[in-house]
Structure formats: structure tokens, C-alpha cells
Design a protein around this motif. Structure first.
Motif, PDB file in Angstrom:
ATOM      1  N   PRO A 155      15.839 -46.693  10.525  1.00 58.18           N
ATOM      2  CA  PRO A 155      14.460 -46.308  11.464  1.00 58.18           C
ATOM      3  C   PRO A 155      14.164 -45.021  10.285  1.00 58.18           C
ATOM      4  O   PRO A 155      12.649 -44.609  10.252  1.00 58.18           O
ATOM      5  N   ALA A 156      15.492 -43.397  10.156  1.00 58.01           N
ATOM      6  CA  ALA A 156      14.128 -42.809   9.400  1.00 58.01           C
ATOM      7  C   ALA A 156      13.419 -43.429   8.257  1.00 58.01           C
ATOM      8  O   ALA A 156      12.335 -42.288   7.709  1.00 58.01           O
ATOM      9  N   LEU A 157      13.642 -44.350   7.352  1.00 53.28           N
ATOM     10  CA  LEU A 157      12.747 -44.848   6.144  1.00 53.28           C
ATOM     11  C   LEU A 157      11.245 -45.038   7.193  1.00 53.28           C
ATOM     12  O   LEU A 157      10.166 -45.258   6.200  1.00 53.28           O
ATOM     13  N   VAL A 158      10.960 -45.111   8.480  1.00 46.56           N
ATOM     14  CA  VAL A 158       9.506 -45.373   8.844  1.00 46.56           C
ATOM     15  C   VAL A 158       8.189 -44.313   7.814  1.00 46.56           C
ATOM     16  O   VAL A 158       7.453 -44.696   7.189  1.00 46.56           O
ATOM     17  N   GLY A 159       8.353 -42.957   7.669  1.00 43.06           N
ATOM     18  CA  GLY A 159       7.642 -41.944   7.768  1.00 43.06           C
ATOM     19  C   GLY A 159       7.323 -42.539   6.146  1.00 43.06           C
ATOM     20  O   GLY A 159       6.102 -42.781   5.900  1.00 43.06           O
ATOM     21  N   PRO A 160       8.563 -42.398   5.388  1.00 41.62           N
ATOM     22  CA  PRO A 160       7.438 -42.785   3.841  1.00 41.62           C
ATOM     23  C   PRO A 160       7.360 -43.643   3.739  1.00 41.62           C
ATOM     24  O   PRO A 160       6.272 -44.310   2.856  1.00 41.62           O
ATOM     25  N   VAL A 161       7.383 -44.957   4.635  1.00 42.39           N
ATOM     26  CA  VAL A 161       6.593 -46.913   4.848  1.00 42.39           C
ATOM     27  C   VAL A 161       5.449 -46.374   4.562  1.00 42.39           C
ATOM     28  O   VAL A 161       4.664 -46.555   4.352  1.00 42.39           O
ATOM     29  N   VAL A 162       5.265 -45.932   6.139  1.00 47.30           N
ATOM     30  CA  VAL A 162       4.081 -45.353   6.173  1.00 47.30           C
ATOM     31  C   VAL A 162       3.396 -44.574   4.964  1.00 47.30           C
ATOM     32  O   VAL A 162       1.759 -44.758   4.726  1.00 47.30           O
ATOM     33  N   GLU A 163       3.409 -43.798   4.166  1.00 48.35           N
ATOM     34  CA  GLU A 163       3.020 -43.012   3.468  1.00 48.35           C
ATOM     35  C   GLU A 163       2.889 -43.699   1.997  1.00 48.35           C
ATOM     36  O   GLU A 163       1.864 -43.713   1.888  1.00 48.35           O
ATOM     37  N   GLU A 164       4.487 -44.194   1.870  1.00 45.65           N
ATOM     38  CA  GLU A 164       3.592 -45.578   0.735  1.00 45.65           C
ATOM     39  C   GLU A 164       2.570 -46.550   1.084  1.00 45.65           C
ATOM     40  O   GLU A 164       2.543 -47.026  -0.219  1.00 45.65           O
ATOM     41  N   THR A 165       2.972 -46.940   2.489  1.00 44.46           N
ATOM     42  CA  THR A 165       1.795 -47.870   2.425  1.00 44.46           C
ATOM     43  C   THR A 165       0.215 -47.680   1.870  1.00 44.46           C
ATOM     44  O   THR A 165      -0.178 -48.414   1.965  1.00 44.46           O
ATOM     45  N   LEU A 166      -0.059 -46.605   2.736  1.00 49.32           N
ATOM     46  CA  LEU A 166      -1.324 -45.543   2.436  1.00 49.32           C
ATOM     47  C   LEU A 166      -1.385 -45.636   0.700  1.00 49.32           C
ATOM     48  O   LEU A 166      -2.501 -46.243   0.502  1.00 49.32           O
ATOM     49  N   ARG A 167      -0.675 -44.945   0.341  1.00 55.14           N
ATOM     50  CA  ARG A 167      -0.826 -45.029  -1.021  1.00 55.14           C
ATOM     51  C   ARG A 167      -1.272 -46.508  -2.359  1.00 55.14           C
ATOM     52  O   ARG A 167      -1.868 -46.279  -2.695  1.00 55.14           O
ATOM     53  N   TRP A 168      -0.147 -47.123  -1.584  1.00 58.52           N
ATOM     54  CA  TRP A 168      -0.251 -48.168  -1.732  1.00 58.52           C
ATOM     55  C   TRP A 168      -1.152 -49.496  -1.455  1.00 58.52           C
ATOM     56  O   TRP A 168      -1.840 -50.005  -2.795  1.00 58.52           O
ATOM     57  N   SER A 169      -1.964 -49.611  -0.366  1.00 58.15           N
ATOM     58  CA  SER A 169      -3.137 -49.645  -0.092  1.00 58.15           C
ATOM     59  C   SER A 169      -3.987 -49.510  -0.439  1.00 58.15           C
ATOM     60  O   SER A 169      -5.529 -50.341  -0.890  1.00 58.15           O
ATOM     61  N   SER A 170      -4.607 -47.944   0.025  1.00 57.79           N
ATOM     62  CA  SER A 170      -5.258 -47.628  -0.604  1.00 57.79           C
ATOM     63  C   SER A 170      -7.208 -47.886   0.437  1.00 57.79           C
ATOM     64  O   SER A 170      -7.783 -49.204  -0.409  1.00 57.79           O
ATOM     65  N   PRO A 171      -6.823 -48.010   1.166  1.00 57.35           N
ATOM     66  CA  PRO A 171      -7.784 -48.705   2.321  1.00 57.35           C
ATOM     67  C   PRO A 171      -8.850 -48.582   1.487  1.00 57.35           C
ATOM     68  O   PRO A 171     -10.059 -49.797   1.725  1.00 57.35           O
ATOM     69  N   VAL A 172      -9.422 -47.211   1.864  1.00 58.41           N
ATOM     70  CA  VAL A 172     -10.919 -47.323   0.675  1.00 58.41           C
ATOM     71  C   VAL A 172     -10.902 -46.904  -0.568  1.00 58.41           C
ATOM     72  O   VAL A 172      -9.874 -46.060  -1.116  1.00 58.41           O
ATOM     73  N   ASN A 173     -11.636 -48.152  -0.929  1.00 59.37           N
ATOM     74  CA  ASN A 173     -11.493 -47.762  -2.601  1.00 59.37           C
ATOM     75  C   ASN A 173     -12.175 -46.352  -3.473  1.00 59.37           C
ATOM     76  O   ASN A 173     -11.570 -45.944  -4.225  1.00 59.37           O
ATOM     77  N   HIS A 174     -12.881 -45.820  -2.847  1.00 65.38           N
ATOM     78  CA  HIS A 174     -13.744 -45.322  -3.797  1.00 65.38           C
ATOM     79  C   HIS A 174     -14.356 -44.156  -3.021  1.00 65.38           C
ATOM     80  O   HIS A 174     -14.564 -44.364  -1.804  1.00 65.38           O
ATOM     81  N   LEU A 175     -15.204 -42.761  -3.183  1.00 62.08           N
ATOM     82  CA  LEU A 175     -15.713 -42.077  -3.210  1.00 62.08           C
ATOM     83  C   LEU A 175     -17.029 -41.515  -3.241  1.00 62.08           C
ATOM     84  O   LEU A 175     -17.121 -41.071  -4.539  1.00 62.08           O
ATOM     85  N   LEU A 176     -18.244 -41.459  -2.969  1.00 60.60           N
ATOM     86  CA  LEU A 176     -18.927 -41.700  -4.067  1.00 60.60           C
ATOM     87  C   LEU A 176     -19.794 -40.184  -3.423  1.00 60.60           C
ATOM     88  O   LEU A 176     -19.949 -39.193  -2.587  1.00 60.60           O
ATOM     89  N   ARG A 177     -20.449 -38.983  -4.655  1.00 57.94           N
ATOM     90  CA  ARG A 177     -21.135 -37.685  -4.792  1.00 57.94           C
ATOM     91  C   ARG A 177     -21.998 -37.610  -5.702  1.00 57.94           C
ATOM     92  O   ARG A 177     -22.337 -38.422  -6.605  1.00 57.94           O
ATOM     93  N   ARG A 178     -22.441 -36.560  -5.975  1.00 53.17           N
ATOM     94  CA  ARG A 178     -23.829 -35.854  -6.383  1.00 53.17           C
ATOM     95  C   ARG A 178     -24.191 -34.810  -6.421  1.00 53.17           C
ATOM     96  O   ARG A 178     -23.955 -34.188  -6.287  1.00 53.17           O
ATOM     97  N   ALA A 179     -24.434 -35.340  -8.649  1.00 58.23           N
ATOM     98  CA  ALA A 179     -24.400 -33.310  -9.050  1.00 58.23           C
ATOM     99  C   ALA A 179     -25.187 -32.818  -8.299  1.00 58.23           C
ATOM    100  O   ALA A 179     -26.098 -33.191  -8.860  1.00 58.23           O
ATOM    101  N   ALA A 180     -24.639 -31.468  -7.808  1.00 56.92           N
ATOM    102  CA  ALA A 180     -25.845 -31.365  -7.770  1.00 56.92           C
ATOM    103  C   ALA A 180     -26.455 -29.831  -9.032  1.00 56.92           C
ATOM    104  O   ALA A 180     -27.581 -29.458  -8.591  1.00 56.92           O
ATOM    105  N   GLU A 181     -25.992 -30.310 -10.285  1.00 52.77           N
ATOM    106  CA  GLU A 181     -26.182 -29.602 -11.112  1.00 52.77           C
ATOM    107  C   GLU A 181     -25.476 -30.189 -12.555  1.00 52.77           C
ATOM    108  O   GLU A 181     -24.853 -31.678 -12.022  1.00 52.77           O
ATOM    109  N   GLU A 182     -26.163 -30.005 -13.744  1.00 60.39           N
ATOM    110  CA  GLU A 182     -25.883 -30.842 -14.894  1.00 60.39           C
ATOM    111  C   GLU A 182     -24.046 -30.879 -14.878  1.00 60.39           C
ATOM    112  O   GLU A 182     -23.878 -29.668 -15.073  1.00 60.39           O
TER     113      GLU A 182
END
Length: 415
Positions: A279-306
Motif C-alpha cells: 500500500p505504501a506504493l500508492v503515493g509514488p504510483v500517483v506521481e508516476e502516473t501523472l508524469r507518464w500520462s501528462s493529461p495536458v499536452n501543452h501550455l501556450l504563452r505569448r512573448a511580451a518582447e523579442e
């Protein structure tokens, strides 16, 4: 996209196009991202409409872009699918505001979404998740993706203040608004789908805001109603767009990560057995699942300057895409990144983003996945894939729309 525990072959540069939604449904973005990390870590291309954007795929570059809110602004859009004149909520919604104004909204949302606040609802959340799993196991065979559609609202619905009668529709329309091209969510065409999703969500939240102004409650909507921006009370519009922003942030992570976890556990019965014994593996599995799956592929930003990024010069106003899914497979940060490994000594994944805009609902997702896994251990004996799996058509979300599984009950051990 189908995630595999093998290092993908390189993709020729002239075959890489990071924009099409359908490619994420049936293609192999990780192969392209690996090529870009190795050879072109800052990659310029254009949308079908001719709008240029620059992609960063290495972990350190993704972190640098997301951390630097002065040069890489969120006040335009956070999604490649929302370009043109930018998001209509720019400068008003929590994910579309730059510091220091962003802090006013974030500080209003954090108390309701903190781990401490979530723990107050843990018993009710656990009971409902157990009921979902028991129903699925009793059927023997089910579509796990469909069964878990309502999961994010089970976890966060009461905290947000959304009435239970609205949970199923709210969960459906939030995903539809982020993946309007997918056949599982499209109503007529993508534009009509977006319109219907927005009409439903904003109408529902309008009623909630009106009710909470008259009678505040212990939920996020009430806290947003009471927030102040630039020293003045928030307008109804500002409250509404932030209700929308929070629900958009709360809903995608949990069911998508859960689906990808089930795919791993079905492929790795040894890991499932070990997890049930440790059962102690639950926490690490949650974090590895988040890394592994990366549910959000990307985040967009806009350059404020060159800005100079690697070998590329991004002009002021240029669009920069930070690929979270690629950063979470960066060989310079994660040992054997294409292996699902809950025993990692270090797992600094960026599944929730990074910096000032790190997802305010991260505690909600982490607790929800933890409870789901604990209840699966108590309820589910074996898991097998039992049919064709379908993946979401979206360049923004890494999701699963169909996941047929056969599950057995945990065997009863006689004393």
C-alpha cells in the motif's frame, strides 16, 4: 495517444507537424518530441492558417518559459486551438492573467482547493468512488473511460459548489470544450460543440453565482464571488470566467490519468500484484502516473518582447508552446523515461505546469487519484483490456474516450 514502454524511433524532421488534433489520437507524438529534444529543441512551424508558433520540448526550456511570466505572458491564450484574437477571457480568468493580478484570483481559489480542504470531503469522495468501482466490477465488463467520466466531479463537485444533479453534464461539457473535434463529444461540428458547451457551463455557473451572492456557502464559487481584483469587488463576468477556468482545470486530469493507469496495470499484472501487496506504493504510483500520462499536452504563452530561444528568435507577440508531455520524457531529467517506474528516486514532473501558474487544483487531482487507487486495491482483483481502446482527438488533452475492460472482484480470503 497510446503510451508504450519502449523508446520510440526517431521521426524525420520533415514529417513533424505538432498541430493536427487527429495525430494525437492515432500517431506517436512522443517519437516526434524525442527527435525535437535531440536535434531541434526550439522548433518553428505554422498552423494551417499560417500562424507561426515556436515549440520547446526539453524539460529545462519548458520550465524556463513557464517560470518567466514577464517575458512569456499568459494573457492571450493557453491552448493552440484558441488563437485568432486570443481567448475572450484574457486578462480576466486565473489562467489568462499575469502576476501580480493573477495572485488575487489564485489566493481566492487556493483555500477551497488545498489538500487540507479536500481532506474534509475525503469520506464522501471515497464512498462515491467505491460505489463507481463496485458497480463496474459487478458488471464484469465495462467501459472504464465512460464509467470514470463523472469521477472529477465526484472528487471536486461539492468543493466547487456544483450541484450533484449537474455533475454528469458538467464533466462532459468541460472535456467537449477542450476537445470539440473528437467524435465522442462533437455535436454537429467543432464550432457548434464549443457553443453548446459554453452555453451550458456559463448558464449553470450564472445561476450558482446569483445564488451565492444571495446566500454564500462553504465552496469555491462563494469564495470567487467574494474576491477582490485591483482593490475592488469582482464583477459577475470575472467570477463567471474564473468558475469556468477552475472547472476546466479540475476536470481533465483525474479521469485521463486514471485511464492511462489502468492501461499500464492491465499490461503489467506484476505491478498490479505488487501494488496490492504494498500500500505504501500508492503515493509514488500517483506521481508516476501523472508524469507518464501528462493529461495536458501543452501550455501556450505569448512573448511580451523579442526573445532568443536556443537558435531561434521569437518576435514580440510570437507564440511559444511548452510541451509538458515531452518535458516529462526528457532523458536529461528522468532515467529511462519511457518506462513506467514508480520506484524513481526523483520525479519532478510538470504534469501540473510550473511556476506561478502551476495548476491550483493539483491537490484535488492527487487526492482523487490516491483514493481511486486505494479503492481499486480494495475492490478489483484482476484487470484485462477487453476490446479496442480509443484515444482523444486533441492536441491539448491526452485522453482516452473508450477503454473496455474486464474486472474481477477481490477474492474473499477465508480465515
Amino acid at each position: 495517444m497510446r503510451l508504450r514502454e519502449v523508446q520510440p524511433a526517431a521521426t524525420p524532421l520533415d514529417e513533424i507537424d505538432l498541430f493536427p488534433a487527429e495525430w494525437y489520437q492515432s500517431g506517436d507524438p512522443h517519437a516526434a518530441w524525442r527527435t525535437l529534444r535531440e536535434t531541434r529543441p526550439v522548433w518553428r512551424q505554422e498552423t494551417p492558417e499560417g500562424v507561426p508558433f515556436w515549440s520547446v520540448t526539453r524539460y529545462q526550456d519548458v520550465v524556463a518559459v513557464l517560470r518567466d511570466t514577464a517575458r512569456f505572458s499568459s494573457e492571450y491564450s493557453t491552448m493552440l486551438t484558441v488563437l485568432g484574437d486570443g481567448d475572450t477571457a484574457r486578462g480576466k480568468a486565473i489562467h489568462l492573467m499575469d502576476p501580480p493580478r493573477h495572485g488575487a484570483v489564485r489566493s481566492s481559489a487556493i483555500p477551497a482547493l488545498s489538500m487540507r480542504a479536500m481532506r474534509r470531503h475525503e469520506d464522501a469522495i471515497r464512498k462515491r468512488i467505491r460505489e463507481l468501482l463496485v458497480t463496474a466490477v459487478e458488471r464484469g465488463r465495462c467501459d472504464f473511460a465512460e464509467a470514470m467520466t463523472v469521477l472529477p466531479m465526484v472528487v471536486s463537485g461539492a468543493v466547487l459548489g456544483v450541484p450533484e444533479r449537474e455533475w454528469v453534464e458538467t464533466a462532459k461539457w468541460t472535456v467537449a470544450s477542450m476537445a470539440p473535434d473528437d467524435p465522442a463529444y462533437t455535436v454537429g461540428d467543432p464550432r457548434s460543440t464549443l457553443l453548446e458547451a459554453h452555453v451550458y457551463l456559463f448558464s449553470m455557473f450564472s445561476e450558482l453565482v446569483e445564488a451565492r451572492r444571495a446566500e454564500p456557502a462553504d465552496d469555491l464559487v462563494s469564495q470567487l464571488v467574494a474576491m477582490r481584483i485591483d482593490g475592488r469587488p469582482a464583477t459577475d463576468e470575472e467570477v463567471l470566467v474564473n468558475c469556468y477556468a477552475v472547472i476546466m482545470g479540475a476536470n481533465p486530469t483525474i479521469p485521463q490519468a486514471a485511464a492511462h493507469l489502468v492501461l499500464v496495470l492491465a499490461d503489467r499484472p506484476d505491478l498490479w500484484r505488487r501494488l496490492r501487496e504494498e500500500p505504501a506504493l500508492v503515493g509514488p504510483v500517483v506521481e508516476e502516473t501523472l508524469r507518464w500520462s501528462s493529461p495536458v499536452n501543452h501550455l501556450l504563452r505569448r512573448a511580451a518582447e523579442e526573445v532568443r530561444l536556443g537558435d531561434e528568435t521569437v518576435p514580440a507577440g510570437g507564440l511559444v508552446v511548452a510541451w509538458l508531455g515531452s518535458a516529462n520524457r526528457d532523458e536529461q531529467v528522468f532515467t529511462d523515461p519511457f518506462r513506467y517506474d514508480p520506484d524513481r528516486a526523483s520525479n519532478p514532473h510538470v504534469a501540473f505546469g510550473y511556476g506561478a501558474h502551476r495548476c491550483v487544483g493539483n491537490s484535488t487531482a492527487q487526492l482523487g487519484l490516491q483514493i481511486l487507487l486505494e479503492e481499486m486495491i480494495a475492490t478489483v482483483g484482476t484487470i484485462e483490456i477487453d476490446g479496442e481502446v480509443s484515444h482523444l482527438r486533441s492536441n491539448f488533452l491526452n485522453g482516452v474516450t473508450r477503454l473496455p475492460v474486464s474486472m474481477t472482484e477481490v477474492p474473499v480470503v477465508n480465515g
